[in-house]
Scaffold this motif. Sequence first.
Motif, short mmCIF file in Angstrom:
data_model
loop_
_atom_site.label_atom_id
_atom_site.label_comp_id
_atom_site.label_asym_id
_atom_site.label_seq_id
_atom_site.Cartn_x
_atom_site.Cartn_y
_atom_site.Cartn_z
N GLU A 21 0.85 -1.21 0.00
CA GLU A 21 0.00 0.00 0.00
C GLU A 21 0.88 1.25 0.00
O GLU A 21 1.96 1.25 0.60
CB GLU A 21 -0.87 0.02 1.27
CG GLU A 21 -1.94 -1.04 1.33
CD GLU A 21 -3.32 -0.52 0.89
OE1 GLU A 21 -4.00 -1.25 0.15
OE2 GLU A 21 -3.67 0.60 1.27
N VAL A 22 0.40 2.28 -0.64
CA VAL A 22 1.09 3.58 -0.66
C VAL A 22 0.50 4.46 0.43
O VAL A 22 -0.72 4.59 0.51
CB VAL A 22 0.91 4.25 -2.04
CG1 VAL A 22 1.48 5.66 -2.05
CG2 VAL A 22 1.54 3.40 -3.13
N PRO A 23 1.34 5.05 1.30
CA PRO A 23 0.80 5.94 2.33
C PRO A 23 0.10 7.15 1.67
O PRO A 23 0.60 7.71 0.70
CB PRO A 23 2.05 6.40 3.09
CG PRO A 23 3.13 5.46 2.73
CD PRO A 23 2.82 4.96 1.35
N ILE A 24 -1.08 7.48 2.18
CA ILE A 24 -1.83 8.65 1.67
C ILE A 24 -1.86 9.67 2.82
O ILE A 24 -2.20 9.29 3.95
CB ILE A 24 -3.27 8.24 1.28
CG1 ILE A 24 -3.25 7.14 0.21
CG2 ILE A 24 -4.07 9.47 0.79
CD1 ILE A 24 -2.67 7.52 -1.13
N PRO A 25 -1.54 10.96 2.67
CA PRO A 25 -1.19 11.60 1.38
C PRO A 25 0.14 11.10 0.82
O PRO A 25 1.06 10.79 1.59
CB PRO A 25 -1.11 13.09 1.75
CG PRO A 25 -0.82 13.12 3.22
CD PRO A 25 -1.48 11.91 3.80
N VAL A 134 -3.56 11.29 -7.80
CA VAL A 134 -2.20 11.80 -7.54
C VAL A 134 -2.20 12.89 -6.46
O VAL A 134 -1.22 13.07 -5.75
CB VAL A 134 -1.57 12.30 -8.86
CG1 VAL A 134 -2.18 13.61 -9.32
CG2 VAL A 134 -0.06 12.39 -8.74
N ASP A 135 -3.35 13.56 -6.27
CA ASP A 135 -3.44 14.61 -5.24
C ASP A 135 -3.93 14.05 -3.91
O ASP A 135 -4.19 14.81 -2.97
CB ASP A 135 -4.37 15.73 -5.72
CG ASP A 135 -3.87 16.34 -7.02
OD1 ASP A 135 -4.70 16.55 -7.95
OD2 ASP A 135 -2.64 16.54 -7.13
N GLY A 136 -4.18 12.72 -3.87
CA GLY A 136 -4.62 12.12 -2.61
C GLY A 136 -6.12 12.18 -2.41
O GLY A 136 -6.62 11.91 -1.32
N ASN A 137 -6.86 12.52 -3.48
CA ASN A 137 -8.34 12.52 -3.38
C ASN A 137 -8.89 11.13 -3.67
O ASN A 137 -8.40 10.44 -4.57
CB ASN A 137 -8.93 13.50 -4.41
CG ASN A 137 -8.37 14.89 -4.24
OD1 ASN A 137 -8.35 15.43 -3.13
ND2 ASN A 137 -7.87 15.46 -5.33
N GLU A 138 -9.94 10.76 -2.91
CA GLU A 138 -10.55 9.45 -3.16
C GLU A 138 -11.33 9.48 -4.47
O GLU A 138 -11.99 10.47 -4.80
CB GLU A 138 -11.48 9.06 -2.01
CG GLU A 138 -11.98 7.62 -2.14
CD GLU A 138 -12.84 7.19 -0.95
OE1 GLU A 138 -13.10 8.05 -0.09
OE2 GLU A 138 -13.20 6.01 -0.89
N VAL A 139 -11.21 8.38 -5.23
CA VAL A 139 -11.88 8.24 -6.53
C VAL A 139 -12.67 6.94 -6.49
O VAL A 139 -12.18 5.94 -5.97
CB VAL A 139 -10.84 8.18 -7.67
CG1 VAL A 139 -11.48 7.82 -9.00
CG2 VAL A 139 -10.06 9.48 -7.77
N LYS A 140 -13.91 6.97 -7.02
CA LYS A 140 -14.71 5.75 -7.08
C LYS A 140 -15.21 5.62 -8.53
O LYS A 140 -15.78 6.57 -9.07
CB LYS A 140 -15.91 5.87 -6.14
CG LYS A 140 -16.36 4.55 -5.57
CD LYS A 140 -17.15 4.81 -4.28
CE LYS A 140 -18.31 3.85 -4.12
NZ LYS A 140 -19.12 4.19 -2.95
#
Length: 184
Positions: A21-25, A134-140
Motif C-alpha cells: 500500500e502507498v501511504p496517503i497523502p 495523484v493529489d490524494g483525493n478518493e476516486v470511485k
Amino acid sequence: MITMNDIIREGHPTLTMVAKEVPIPPSEEDREVLSSLLEYVINSQDPETAAKYGLRPGIGLAAPQINVSKRMLAVNVTDNQGKLYSYALFNPKIISHSIEKAYLTSGEGCLSVDRNVPGFVPRYARVTVRGWDVDGNEVKLRLKGLPAIVFQHEIDHLNGIMFYDHINPSNPFEPIPDAIAIER
Ligand SMILES: CNC(=O)c1cccc(C)c1Nc1nc(N2CCN(c3ccccc3Cl)CC2)nc(N2CSC[C@H]2C(=O)NC)n1
Ligand code: NI
C-alpha cells in the motif's frame, strides 16, 4: 520518462509479489512514479512518440512492471462509446463486482510478456473500483466493457497475478458460460 528498458519481463520476481500500500497523502516520489505510469501509457499510444522511443503500446501499466512493488496503476483507454478513461490511482481496490463475466475475444497482451499467450481471460463484466488520485483525493469508478477489463488486469499485477494465470490450460478458448464477449 519510462521506456521499454524500465519495464521488467516475466521471470522477474517483482511480477509475482504482492505490492505494498502507498501511504496517503502520497510522497512527492510516489506522485512522480504514478504520473510516469500514466505518461508512459499516453506516450505509447501516440504513434510518433512510440516510434521515436520504441514504446510498445498499452492501455494500462502497473508500478510492479517498472520494478516498483507499490500499489499504483495507470489506465488510458477509450470504451466502445468513445468515452475516455484516463486514470492514475494509488491503492486501487475492487469494492464490488458483477457475477456476470466478460472477456476479450482476442485474448489479452501485457507489456511484461514478450510472447503471445492465446486464450480467453475470464474477468468480471462490471466492477466498482475505489482508489486515490495523484493529489490524494478518493476516486470511485463504476466500470464495464474494456475499461473494466484493463483495471482488473492491472490490479492483478499488484497481487502478483499475470493474465495467463486465468486462462484454462486444458482448453484456452473454451467458451466462458454466460460471459459477455468483448470484440476489439
Ligand atoms: C493476445 N491478443 C492480444 O493481445 C490482442 C489482439 C488483438 C486485440 C486485442 C484487444 C488484444 N488484446 C489486448 N490488446 C491490447 N492493446 C490493443 C492495441 N493497443 C494499441 C495498439 C496500437 C496503438 C494504440 C493502442 Cl491503444 C494497445 C493495447 N491491450 C491488451 N491489454 C490487456 S488488459 C491491458 C492491455 C494492455 O495494455 N496490454 C499491453 N490486450
Ligand atoms: Ni500486464
